[in-house]
Design a protein around this motif. Structure first.
Motif, PDB file in Angstrom:
ATOM      1  N   UNK A 190      36.409  38.878  37.046  1.00  0.00           N
ATOM      2  CA  UNK A 190      37.372  38.523  36.013  1.00  0.00           C
ATOM      3  C   UNK A 190      36.941  37.312  35.221  1.00  0.00           C
ATOM      4  N   UNK A 191      35.881  36.682  35.631  1.00  0.00           N
ATOM      5  CA  UNK A 191      35.476  35.535  34.835  1.00  0.00           C
ATOM      6  C   UNK A 191      34.289  34.867  35.462  1.00  0.00           C
ATOM      7  N   UNK A 192      33.573  34.098  34.690  1.00  0.00           N
ATOM      8  CA  UNK A 192      32.478  33.310  35.226  1.00  0.00           C
ATOM      9  C   UNK A 192      32.378  32.034  34.442  1.00  0.00           C
ATOM     10  N   UNK A 193      31.951  31.032  35.067  1.00  0.00           N
ATOM     11  CA  UNK A 193      31.819  29.722  34.442  1.00  0.00           C
ATOM     12  C   UNK A 193      30.468  29.161  34.840  1.00  0.00           C
ATOM     13  N   UNK A 194      29.870  28.486  33.918  1.00  0.00           N
ATOM     14  CA  UNK A 194      28.626  27.776  34.219  1.00  0.00           C
ATOM     15  C   UNK A 194      28.932  26.306  34.350  1.00  0.00           C
ATOM     16  N   UNK A 195      28.141  25.664  35.120  1.00  0.00           N
ATOM     17  CA  UNK A 195      28.364  24.242  35.265  1.00  0.00           C
ATOM     18  C   UNK A 195      27.171  23.599  35.928  1.00  0.00           C
ATOM     19  N   UNK A 196      27.279  22.333  36.144  1.00  0.00           N
ATOM     20  CA  UNK A 196      26.222  21.625  36.859  1.00  0.00           C
ATOM     21  C   UNK A 196      26.854  20.448  37.565  1.00  0.00           C
ATOM     22  N   UNK A 197      26.183  20.092  38.642  1.00  0.00           N
ATOM     23  CA  UNK A 197      26.682  18.970  39.430  1.00  0.00           C
ATOM     24  C   UNK A 197      25.632  17.882  39.406  1.00  0.00           C
ATOM     25  N   UNK A 198      26.031  16.703  39.134  1.00  0.00           N
ATOM     26  CA  UNK A 198      25.084  15.594  39.174  1.00  0.00           C
ATOM     27  C   UNK A 198      25.205  14.898  40.526  1.00  0.00           C
ATOM     28  N   UNK A 199      24.123  14.363  41.002  1.00  0.00           N
ATOM     29  CA  UNK A 199      24.177  13.685  42.309  1.00  0.00           C
ATOM     30  C   UNK A 199      25.181  12.547  42.341  1.00  0.00           C
ATOM     31  N   UNK A 200      25.426  12.018  41.186  1.00  0.00           N
ATOM     32  CA  UNK A 200      26.375  10.900  41.161  1.00  0.00           C
ATOM     33  C   UNK A 200      27.780  11.406  41.378  1.00  0.00           C
ATOM     34  N   UNK A 201      28.112  12.484  40.680  1.00  0.00           N
ATOM     35  CA  UNK A 201      29.487  12.983  40.762  1.00  0.00           C
ATOM     36  C   UNK A 201      29.718  13.769  42.033  1.00  0.00           C
ATOM     37  N   UNK A 236      26.382  31.534  41.861  1.00  0.00           N
ATOM     38  CA  UNK A 236      25.120  32.196  41.557  1.00  0.00           C
ATOM     39  C   UNK A 236      24.150  31.122  41.136  1.00  0.00           C
ATOM     40  N   UNK A 237      23.090  30.989  41.894  1.00  0.00           N
ATOM     41  CA  UNK A 237      22.130  29.958  41.543  1.00  0.00           C
ATOM     42  C   UNK A 237      20.864  30.170  42.338  1.00  0.00           C
ATOM     43  N   UNK A 238      19.830  29.520  41.897  1.00  0.00           N
ATOM     44  CA  UNK A 238      18.554  29.683  42.600  1.00  0.00           C
ATOM     45  C   UNK A 238      18.306  28.488  43.499  1.00  0.00           C
ATOM     46  N   UNK A 239      17.474  28.705  44.445  1.00  0.00           N
ATOM     47  CA  UNK A 239      17.018  27.583  45.259  1.00  0.00           C
ATOM     48  C   UNK A 239      18.118  27.008  46.144  1.00  0.00           C
ATOM     49  N   UNK A 240      19.024  27.858  46.518  1.00  0.00           N
ATOM     50  CA  UNK A 240      20.100  27.367  47.352  1.00  0.00           C
ATOM     51  C   UNK A 240      19.722  27.605  48.807  1.00  0.00           C
ATOM     52  N   UNK A 241      19.790  26.561  49.591  1.00  0.00           N
ATOM     53  CA  UNK A 241      19.306  26.703  50.961  1.00  0.00           C
ATOM     54  C   UNK A 241      20.249  27.514  51.828  1.00  0.00           C
ATOM     55  N   UNK A 242      21.518  27.342  51.583  1.00  0.00           N
ATOM     56  CA  UNK A 242      22.483  27.969  52.474  1.00  0.00           C
ATOM     57  C   UNK A 242      23.299  28.952  51.659  1.00  0.00           C
ATOM     58  N   UNK A 296      26.213  28.941  38.215  1.00  0.00           N
ATOM     59  CA  UNK A 296      27.261  29.768  37.622  1.00  0.00           C
ATOM     60  C   UNK A 296      28.180  30.224  38.722  1.00  0.00           C
ATOM     61  N   UNK A 297      29.470  30.181  38.472  1.00  0.00           N
ATOM     62  CA  UNK A 297      30.427  30.658  39.456  1.00  0.00           C
ATOM     63  C   UNK A 297      31.133  31.854  38.865  1.00  0.00           C
ATOM     64  N   UNK A 298      31.159  32.942  39.623  1.00  0.00           N
ATOM     65  CA  UNK A 298      31.849  34.154  39.179  1.00  0.00           C
ATOM     66  C   UNK A 298      33.127  34.312  39.975  1.00  0.00           C
ATOM     67  N   UNK A 299      34.175  34.687  39.255  1.00  0.00           N
ATOM     68  CA  UNK A 299      35.471  34.842  39.902  1.00  0.00           C
ATOM     69  C   UNK A 299      35.797  36.319  39.990  1.00  0.00           C
ATOM     70  N   UNK A 300      36.180  36.745  41.176  1.00  0.00           N
ATOM     71  CA  UNK A 300      36.529  38.142  41.390  1.00  0.00           C
ATOM     72  C   UNK A 300      37.965  38.206  41.870  1.00  0.00           C
ATOM     73  N   UNK A 301      38.698  39.133  41.312  1.00  0.00           N
ATOM     74  CA  UNK A 301      40.054  39.376  41.773  1.00  0.00           C
ATOM     75  C   UNK A 301      40.102  40.779  42.317  1.00  0.00           C
TER      76      UNK A 301
END
Lengths: 599, 293
Positions: free
Chosen positions: A253-264, A285-291, A243-248
């Motif tokens: 001011x907004x948040x979007x959920x999404x996912x990334x595939x290894x291909x894309x 915002x996500x879990x298991x993020x190394x950095x 999930x990405x949250x946008x702050x102004x």
């Protein structure tokens, strides 16, 4: 095998001296005996029996020569290159790039692993070994050097990874220069691999630590005209929902959920009708993020091209409209009677001049006669032409007519004509008493210029001259220098880093390079008319440090293959002189024993 | 040079009076203690009485004297009694060392005294630098003084070849008797031939080897240049323990050869350290060698 101090061999001059002394030693004492009859027989017998008896006569001599030789050799300090020997020199290069902040699956960050490895190497130093600790940042820096392990360890503790890249090439050339002085030098690079491969052969051992860990990064944030675009990239690992949250300006001011595939490998998120703000932030915002450092991207929208302008006019629609065309312009209008100078970068005086012209950029549209400028009477004007080489060059002004324009009784030394009609200048521009200024000798109401297509273009050109947009980039990656385009009349400037520290900027300002911290940097400019604020954002260099195919690629050195963590004994120079000294002592003991046996 | 009175102390003379020169049995068959005359048929001149001691021939007892004095006496005849004691002394330079020659002189004096007081004849031959020096034959008590004076005046010096000397001696016609050769015998073993010649000249030979303590056990150390006192020759040695051991072995071998030769031929042999007093020598070694009793 070599000699540390070859001149020590000069001590072997003692050998011929010993020989000479032995030969010249005082003659045997005369001892009268009753008869040598038996002695003769004894000597005959011993001579016949044991040839080595004769050697025994000279045994002491040989032992003394051997002792002297051993001492001479010991003085020459021969050494043997052997593993585990002391006297070696180790250079430890620690990768301080941003990717070292990544946590491994087990918990500690890669930099913690590297520090542990470095600590192991320092502990493994022999009593005569020396080490040099080099932090590989954008500029390699020698952090500590010497044989004091405690000092090395404490310097190691003070190291921390930065947010930018690491210049391995410079680090290796530093190692090469050290190796010229000390051929036995050994270098170890502790890195996670995300460094550009060095050119040519390297004599350093490269140890790759850490494992690939899943990492998502906000690679890019862009806000324009109410639209926000965020690009999320997959650094390493399999795709995960996020999930990405946008702050102004700090407000969500907004948040979007999404996912990334290894291909894309990337995903883009869009927000519409984003409220206006100065600073925008996109947080992953996500879990298991190394950095974690690459999970925020910031951008600064307004600031570099913000322009406060005051239009003093009885009313000029064309002028107003043309001015508002400039993006970032804050236009304030006032009638001449209500004129009051303020914090404006640009003053447009339409047909009126204040008693005192403010210290700012000026656009003087049809100023009245008299006053500061040698303007004469109105006169008819011929065809309008653009002065070649001026900012109006190439503009279609053929169809522009001007009814009347004031003449200049004397040419203005500070201004050069932009638009002319024959000999009569119509629009001039230059630098008057330290201010950029543009002067028109005609009134816009007495011309059809505002109705022509050249007018807004000309206005933009003039505005660009009067108040050039400071193209400070909205966002840079950490470590990159930021060119500060300060306003022309700034007397003092400083940059406030995200941690609150204020760094004064020397004028004239060069690029600002202390951009290791991630966040928003505020630029404050002091001007006579007031202070000017602008800002820029420093983001994590996701392209090189977040892993993934965009990263610089794993290191493939031309030298030996990188090894995983493990300590190896240092190859140093083992001095042999202790053995030689021991040998000399042993020979002397033997000599004493032989001597006393002969008694 | 010792005065004649210094050679033998008066107390020792008293001791010597109780001893007499002994002659060993050389050929099996002769009775012990009896001296046979080599000449038969000659007049037997009565010379003296001698007290009877156990083992003497009973036929010799003078019964008349026994009847008169109630003591057993033996009649001694001149020929039987007359034995010649030949003293052959080594007076080479090596003898002038640490009391060796002094002991030699004293031994010769003691033996000579024994012989003269026992009515034996004494002849002295001294092998020294200038060849051989002779004294005698001496007879009787009165000659003791002369003997002692002669012996006291001797000096040992210079090189002397014992073998050649002994050979020269035997070319003289020697009366059969007792010969005593006193030397350090630090000469090549060819001297054994000389001894054999002496024995062949009908001498009952006793060999007395006198060695100085530092010849028996040298305490030399280091690198030395040994100077031979007799010849003056020099020899460089580096004294080590093994060398000293070799010297001892050599000494033992040499003296052992001489001793073995003597024993094998039934000759008397005694090795006397020069530190020994003449009293002890006479009472001990000479008695053991069968020279005195």
């Amino acid at each position: 095998m070599g000699l540390f101090t070859p001149w020590g061999l000069a001590a072997s001059a003692a050998l011929p001296v010993i020989l000479v002394l032995w030969l010249l030693r005082r003659r045997r004492q005369d001892q009268p005996v009753s008869s040598t009859f038996l002695w003769e027989q004894v000597l005959e017998e011993t001579r016949a029996n044991a040839p080595w008896q004769r050697l025994r006569r000279h045994l002491l001599l040989y032992l003394q020569l051997l002792t002297a030789l051993a001492i001479a050799l010991a003085l020459a300090q021969p050494y043997l290159r052997a593993a585990g020997a002391g006297g070696g020199h180790l250079v430890i290069l620690l990768d301080l790039s941003g990717s070292m902040q990544a946590k491994s699956a087990a918990g500690p960050t890669r930099f913690a692993l590297a520090k542990e490895e470095a600590r192991r190497l320092i502990d493994g130093l022999g009593p005569r070994d020396r080490a040099t600790l080099v932090g590989l940042g954008p500029v390699p820096r020698v952090v500590a050097a010497g044989g004091d392990r405690a000092a090395l360890r404490s310097a190691l503790e003070d190291l921390a990874p930065g947010n930018s890249g690491a210049d391995l090439g410079q680090g290796l050339s530093l190692v090469a220069s050290l190796q010229k002085e000390n051929p036995g030098l050994r270098a170890v690079v502790l890195t996670d691999g995300g460094l550009p491969a060095p050119a040519g052969e390297t004599a350093a051992e490269i140890r790759v630590l850490g494992e690939p860990a899943p990492n998502l990064a906000v690679e890019h944030l862009q806000v324009e005209r109410g639209q926000a675009l965020a690009r999320v990239g997959l650094g390493t690992g399999a795709g995960a929902p996020f999930t990405v949250e946008l702050y102004a300006d700090g407000r969500l001011v907004g948040s979007r959920a999404g996912s990334v595939s290894p291909a894309a490998r990337t995903a883009e998120l869009l927000w519409q009708q984003v409220p206006a703000a100065e600073v925008y932030e996109a947080r992953l915002v996500g879990k298991g993020d190394a950095l974690a450092a690459d999970d925020i991207a910031r951008t600064v929208v307004i600031g570099e091209s913000r322009l406060r302008a005051l239009l003093v006019s009885e009313g000029n629609v064309f002028l107003e409209r043309a001015l508002r065309l400039r993006p970032g312009l804050e236009l304030v209008q006032a009638k001449p009677g209500a004129y009051a100078p303020g914090d404006y970068q640009l003053y447009i005086f339409d047909g009126w001049l204040p008693p005192q012209l403010p210290q700012a950029a000026l656009m003087l549209v049809a100023p009245p006669a008299g006053g500061l400028f040698p303007l004469g009477d109105l006169a008819a004007v011929g065809n309008v032409e653009a002065v070649p080489g001026s900012l109006a060059a190439g503009l279609p002004v053929d169809d522009v007519h001007v009814a009347r324009a004031r003449t200049l009784s004397s040419p203005l030394p500070w201004a050069s004509p932009i638009l002319v009609a024959g000999d009569q200048p119509l629009v001039l521009g230059g630098n008057w008493e330290g201010r950029p200024a543009v002067l028109t000798t005609f009134s816009l109401q007495e011309s059809d210029l505002p109705l022509r297509v050249a007018f807004p273009v000309l206005m933009q050109q003039l505005l660009a001259e009067l108040a050039p947009a400071a193209p400070a980039p909205a966002q840079v990656t950490a470590g990159s220098p930021v060119p500060l385009h300060l306003a022309p009349l700034t007397t003092r400037a400083s940059v406030k880093a995200p941690d609150g520290r204020s760094v004064p900027v020397a004028l004239p300002a060069g690029p600002f390079s202390e951009t290791e911290q991630l966040g928003i940097y505020q630029v404050v400019e002091e001007r006579p008319a007031g202070s000017l604020h602008s800002a820029f954002a420093v983001n994590f260099p996701t392209r090189t440090e977040s892993g993934g195919p965009q990263a610089g690629g794993t290191l493939a050195p031309a030298g030996p293959a990188p090894q995983v963590v493990g300590t190896e004994p240092l190859r140093g120079n083992r001095p042999l002189w202790p053995w030689l000294a021991l040998g000399a002592a042993a020979v002397m003991l033997t000599e004493w024993w032989v001597y006393s046996r002969g008694r | 040079m010792a005065a004649d009175t210094d050679l033998l102390a008066p107390a020792f003379l008293q001791q010597l009076d109780r001893l007499r020169l002994a002659v060993r049995q050389q050929v099996a068959g002769r009775q012990a203690g009896e001296r046979r005359s080599a000449r038969r048929g000659n007049s037997v001149e009565f010379a003296d009485f001698r007290s009877y001691t156990a083992g003497d021939d009973l036929r010799r007892i003078d019964w008349n004297a026994f009847a008169r004095l109630d003591r057993l006496f033996l009649k001694l005849f001149l020929e039987e009694q007359e034995t010649t004691l030949h003293l052959w002394l080594d007076a080479s330079g090596s003898m002038d060392w640490n009391g060796k020659f002094a002991l030699t002189q004293r031994l010769a004096a003691a033996l000579g005294y024994l012989a003269l007081t026992g009515f034996d004849r004494v002849e002295v031959g001294v092998l020294g630098e200038g060849g051989a020096l002779f004294l005698g034959p001496l007879r009787g008590r009165a000659a003791v003084h002369r003997l002692l004076g002669f012996l006291a005046g001797l000096t040992a010096a210079g090189p002397a070849d014992l073998t050649a000397g002994l050979q020269a001696l035997t070319r003289r016609r020697l009366a059969p008797g007792v010969s005593v050769v006193i030397s350090d015998f630090l000469q090549p073993l060819t001297l054994l031939d000389g001894l054999a010649l002496l024995q062949a000249a009908r001498q009952e030979l006793t060999v007395l080897q006198v060695l100085a303590p530092d010849e028996l056990a040298p305490e030399l150390t280091g690198d030395l240049r040994l100077i031979d006192r007799e010849t003056g020759a020099a020899r460089e040695v580096s004294l080590t323990d093994p060398l000293l051991e070799a010297y001892h072995r050599r000494l033992e071998a040499h003296c052992g050869a001489i001793e073995g030769f003597c024993r094998g031929r039934g000759l008397g042999y005694a090795r006397l350290p020069a530190s020994l007093s003449v009293e002890d020598a006479v009472a001990g070694a000479l008695r053991e060698a069968g020279l005195v009793k």
